[in-house]
Every structure is written in structure tokens, then in C-alpha cells.
Design a protein around this motif. Sequence first.
Motif, PDB file in Angstrom:
ATOM      1  N   GLY A  25       0.821  -1.173   0.093  1.00  9.07           N
ATOM      2  CA  GLY A  25      -0.042   0.072   0.180  1.00  9.07           C
ATOM      3  C   GLY A  25       0.600   1.258  -0.126  1.00  9.07           C
ATOM      4  N   PRO A  26       0.269   2.398   0.049  1.00 10.46           N
ATOM      5  CA  PRO A  26       0.990   3.536   0.005  1.00 10.46           C
ATOM      6  C   PRO A  26       1.646   4.051   1.384  1.00 10.46           C
ATOM      7  N   ILE A  27       2.818   4.474   1.197  1.00  8.85           N
ATOM      8  CA  ILE A  27       3.599   4.845   2.586  1.00  8.85           C
ATOM      9  C   ILE A  27       2.786   5.902   3.281  1.00  8.85           C
ATOM     10  N   PRO A  28       2.536   5.391   4.860  1.00  6.15           N
ATOM     11  CA  PRO A  28       1.700   6.442   5.496  1.00  6.15           C
ATOM     12  C   PRO A  28       2.407   7.844   5.356  1.00  6.15           C
ATOM     13  N   GLU A  29       1.656   8.775   5.281  1.00  4.10           N
ATOM     14  CA  GLU A  29       2.407  10.155   5.499  1.00  4.10           C
ATOM     15  C   GLU A  29       2.564  10.726   6.885  1.00  4.10           C
ATOM     16  N   VAL A  30       3.438  11.331   6.993  1.00  8.62           N
ATOM     17  CA  VAL A  30       3.685  11.956   8.373  1.00  8.62           C
ATOM     18  C   VAL A  30       2.966  13.114   8.448  1.00  8.62           C
ATOM     19  N   SER A  31       2.434  13.209   9.489  1.00  6.85           N
ATOM     20  CA  SER A  31       1.600  14.642   9.694  1.00  6.85           C
ATOM     21  C   SER A  31       2.464  15.638  10.606  1.00  6.85           C
ATOM     22  N   HIS A  32       2.111  16.881  10.311  1.00  6.06           N
ATOM     23  CA  HIS A  32       2.689  17.722  11.112  1.00  6.06           C
ATOM     24  C   HIS A  32       1.679  18.517  12.328  1.00  6.06           C
ATOM     25  N   GLY A  33       2.175  18.211  13.381  1.00 11.62           N
ATOM     26  CA  GLY A  33       1.277  18.714  14.434  1.00 11.62           C
ATOM     27  C   GLY A  33       1.442  19.892  14.933  1.00 11.62           C
ATOM     28  N   GLY A  34       0.482  20.843  15.017  1.00 10.88           N
ATOM     29  CA  GLY A  34       0.623  22.267  15.142  1.00 10.88           C
ATOM     30  C   GLY A  34       0.100  22.596  16.665  1.00 10.88           C
ATOM     31  N   ARG A  35      -0.393  21.323  17.249  1.00  3.38           N
ATOM     32  CA  ARG A  35      -1.021  22.000  18.845  1.00  3.38           C
ATOM     33  C   ARG A  35      -0.185  21.382  19.772  1.00  3.38           C
ATOM     34  N   GLY A  36       0.979  21.252  19.414  1.00  4.07           N
ATOM     35  CA  GLY A  36       2.015  20.777  20.575  1.00  4.07           C
ATOM     36  C   GLY A  36       1.692  19.530  20.956  1.00  4.07           C
ATOM     37  N   LEU A  37       2.321  19.110  21.960  1.00  2.44           N
ATOM     38  CA  LEU A  37       2.377  17.946  22.793  1.00  2.44           C
ATOM     39  C   LEU A  37       2.017  17.932  24.285  1.00  2.44           C
ATOM     40  N   LEU A  38       1.533  19.377  24.692  1.00  8.14           N
ATOM     41  CA  LEU A  38       1.356  19.612  26.200  1.00  8.14           C
ATOM     42  C   LEU A  38       0.278  18.753  26.501  1.00  8.14           C
ATOM     43  N   GLY A  39      -0.876  18.107  25.764  1.00  7.46           N
ATOM     44  CA  GLY A  39      -1.959  17.318  26.046  1.00  7.46           C
ATOM     45  C   GLY A  39      -1.360  15.911  26.489  1.00  7.46           C
ATOM     46  N   SER A  40      -0.387  15.561  26.248  1.00 10.29           N
ATOM     47  CA  SER A  40       0.470  14.195  26.580  1.00 10.29           C
ATOM     48  C   SER A  40       1.147  14.299  27.757  1.00 10.29           C
ATOM     49  N   LYS A  41       1.426  13.206  28.351  1.00 10.16           N
ATOM     50  CA  LYS A  41       2.207  13.100  29.611  1.00 10.16           C
ATOM     51  C   LYS A  41       3.537  12.536  29.114  1.00 10.16           C
ATOM     52  N   TYR A  42       3.699  11.590  28.121  1.00 16.05           N
ATOM     53  CA  TYR A  42       4.576  10.884  27.596  1.00 16.05           C
ATOM     54  C   TYR A  42       4.649  11.050  26.026  1.00 16.05           C
ATOM     55  N   VAL A  43       6.192  11.008  25.642  1.00 15.21           N
ATOM     56  CA  VAL A  43       6.266  11.319  24.241  1.00 15.21           C
ATOM     57  C   VAL A  43       7.317   9.991  23.659  1.00 15.21           C
ATOM     58  N   LYS A  44       6.853   9.691  22.510  1.00 12.18           N
ATOM     59  CA  LYS A  44       7.730   8.768  21.975  1.00 12.18           C
ATOM     60  C   LYS A  44       8.486   9.498  20.701  1.00 12.18           C
ATOM     61  N   LEU A  45       9.720   9.443  20.659  1.00 12.37           N
ATOM     62  CA  LEU A  45      10.601   9.925  19.814  1.00 12.37           C
ATOM     63  C   LEU A  45      11.591   8.953  18.829  1.00 12.37           C
ATOM     64  N   ASN A  46      11.397   9.478  17.643  1.00 13.49           N
ATOM     65  CA  ASN A  46      12.225   8.483  16.557  1.00 13.49           C
ATOM     66  C   ASN A  46      13.069   9.162  16.049  1.00 13.49           C
ATOM     67  N   VAL A  47      14.507   9.021  16.479  1.00 12.67           N
ATOM     68  CA  VAL A  47      15.584   9.985  15.761  1.00 12.67           C
ATOM     69  C   VAL A  47      16.183   9.069  14.993  1.00 12.67           C
ATOM     70  N   SER A  48      15.769   9.273  13.669  1.00 10.28           N
ATOM     71  CA  SER A  48      16.735   8.339  12.628  1.00 10.28           C
ATOM     72  C   SER A  48      16.783   7.015  12.755  1.00 10.28           C
ATOM     73  N   GLY A  49      15.599   6.358  13.379  1.00 12.63           N
ATOM     74  CA  GLY A  49      15.629   4.900  13.700  1.00 12.63           C
ATOM     75  C   GLY A  49      16.003   4.766  15.184  1.00 12.63           C
ATOM     76  N   SER A  50      16.676   5.514  15.961  1.00 14.01           N
ATOM     77  CA  SER A  50      16.722   5.595  17.262  1.00 14.01           C
ATOM     78  C   SER A  50      15.610   5.920  18.066  1.00 14.01           C
ATOM     79  N   LEU A  51      15.155   4.943  18.824  1.00 14.15           N
ATOM     80  CA  LEU A  51      13.543   5.030  19.308  1.00 14.15           C
ATOM     81  C   LEU A  51      13.903   5.405  21.083  1.00 14.15           C
ATOM     82  N   HIS A  52      13.148   6.585  21.424  1.00 15.10           N
ATOM     83  CA  HIS A  52      13.293   6.795  22.747  1.00 15.10           C
ATOM     84  C   HIS A  52      11.974   7.248  23.302  1.00 15.10           C
ATOM     85  N   TYR A  53      11.996   6.964  24.712  1.00 14.52           N
ATOM     86  CA  TYR A  53      10.587   7.090  25.309  1.00 14.52           C
ATOM     87  C   TYR A  53      10.791   8.128  26.581  1.00 14.52           C
ATOM     88  N   THR A  54      10.080   9.176  26.734  1.00 14.88           N
ATOM     89  CA  THR A  54      10.424  10.055  27.715  1.00 14.88           C
ATOM     90  C   THR A  54       9.379  10.832  28.060  1.00 14.88           C
TER      91      THR A  54
END
Length: 336
Positions: A25-54
Motif C-alpha cells: 500500500g502507499p507509505i503512510p504520510e507523516v503529519s505535522h502537529g501544530g497543537r504541540g504535545l502538552l496534552g500528553s504526558k509521555y512522548v515517543k521520539l524516533n531519531v532516524s531509527g533510534s527510538l526513545h521514550y520520555t
Amino acid sequence: MSAEASAARAPGLGDTAGPVSQPPGPIPEVSHGGRGLLGSKYVKLNVSGSLHYTTIQTLSKEDSLLRSICTGDIEAMIDPEGWVVLDRCGRHFGLVLNFLRDGSVPLPEESRELEEVLKEAQYYRVQGLVQHCQNAMQKQTDVYEGVCRIPMITSAKEEQKMIATCRKPVVKLQNNRGNNKYSYTSNSDDNLLKNIELFDKLGLRFNGRVLFVKDVLGDEICCWSFYGEGRKIAEVCCTSIVYATEKKQTKVEFPEARIFEETLNILIYEKGGRGSGASGLALLDQRGPGSSPGAGQSEEEGGGGGGADRRVRRIHVRRHIMHDERSGGQQTVYKD
């Protein structure tokens, strides 16, 4: 057949049993969040394949690029699985996170890696880590390191490993003033010190081109060894046997010219790596039939029939002084 069943069947696949590979199927598009992440407590970060949870709290500790992403001041790229995608090398990102968590972090000692961490800290605008890296780099520049280092051999195993793995020519001086056979006379003491002084001068002159090694183990009082491509090429023993009286005495000589000559010869093995032994040996073996190792010295070939590639030039100083027992007689010196 119902419409649902017809839709479930892929056209043209027939009734073949087993798993059916679906077209990609088509590659899922990456969305650009404009509302920030303050509504969440945890953040998942993907830094060029290096995954981090903070947490948002960790990312917001300093006024950095990561805080701006959390607050929405900078739009973040978020994939369909909720990972915040950062187009940056993830090798040192864990170190950046640990600094935000603890306020300090051990930095790498290697200069190049330290510069890489500094670049990442500057990109994420983590000023505390930037200052930490700059202070560490300043300490490295303030520490003076000697340009000439002389290893001291502590065991025969260490010597073998050092010579076998070194890609430079090796010159080793073995001296042992505590040997019981040594005849402590002023002349022999001076000659031993001259050998040590010549070793230091050669080490400074050929620094970076030849590895100079000191050895205080073994029974030899003063002996030079020359190695190329992991094997011994030549040896100059500075011990002389003197028969000034009926008792044999062992003294030290200083064949400066021969030592300097062998040091220059070993430079043949300086370039070309492990494959230049044949050419180096060919040059060293081109000695005319009239060549002589020098006054007061002799040359011996060893190796047990191994051919030209296994011969070691061993130069030993041998001086015999015969004592004349007659009254008024003088000592006669014979050198061979």
C-alpha cells in the motif's frame, strides 16, 4: 456470493489456498502537529531509527528546541503510530536526554566524539550541555601530552605482542646494571651511560618513524635489537670479555657508529606495511664480499638454514686483553 465476499477476494487470484500476499500500500504520510504535545504526558521520539521514550517534563527542562516542539512553537512531524520524527543522527540523542534528566552526564574522552556531542547539543539548543562540552574540550587542550613516548617492557609476552603488532620499525635497548657479571669500572659505567644517552637521542631524532623500547629484564647488560615487520633484523651486543688478569671480566663497550648504522638500516622497513619485507631484505643483504662489520666487531649469521629471509645480523664486541706476567711487561690488546 455476497458483496462482502466478493470484495474480500482479490481479483485474479482464484481459489488458491494459503496466505495471499497483498500489493504494498502507499507509505503512510507523516503529519505535522501544530497543537504541540502538552496534552500528553509521555512522548515517543524516533531519531532516524533510534527510538526513545520520555516525558514532557524531561523535554521541557531547558529552553531548547525540544521544549519548543512540546509547546507547539515548532511543528513536529508525527507518524501514524504517534512517534515524533526527528531527522537527526540518533547516536548521541540518548546522551542529550540523560543530560536533561540529570543535569550532567559523562562525556566521551575521544575528541572527535566529543565534537559530535557538541554539535548535537547546539542543534537541540541545550545550552547546559553545550557549556559542558566546551569545558571538557578546554580541559583537553590544557593537558600537555609529550610528543615522544618510550614504552618500558614488563614481560616477554608483552614484548612479543608489541613487536608483532607494531607497523613501525622497532629499536629495543636492553640494559641491566644489576647483573652480577658486570665489572663496575669507571670506563664501563661511562660506556653504559653513553649507550643510554644515544638511545634517548635516537628516540628524539626518529620520533614518529621508529618505535623505541626500553627493556630492563633478562641477563644482557647492554644489547641493542632491531626489528622490522615483526621480526628481528639485527642485534648489537655491547658486552666485551676482558682477560686483563687470570680472572675473566665483563665490561661494556660503546660501538656508536655501528648502532647508528643499524638504526638507519631499519628505516628500510618504515614504509610499505607488512608486504615490504622482501625488498627490505634484498637491500640489507646487498653487502659486498669485502664489507666488514667494523673494527672490534664481528658479524654472525643465524637462523638455522631459513634462507635470506630469516637471517639475523648479530654484532658482538669481543675484546681480549692478554696480561704479560714479565716484569716491566705491557699489556697487549688483541681485537677480533
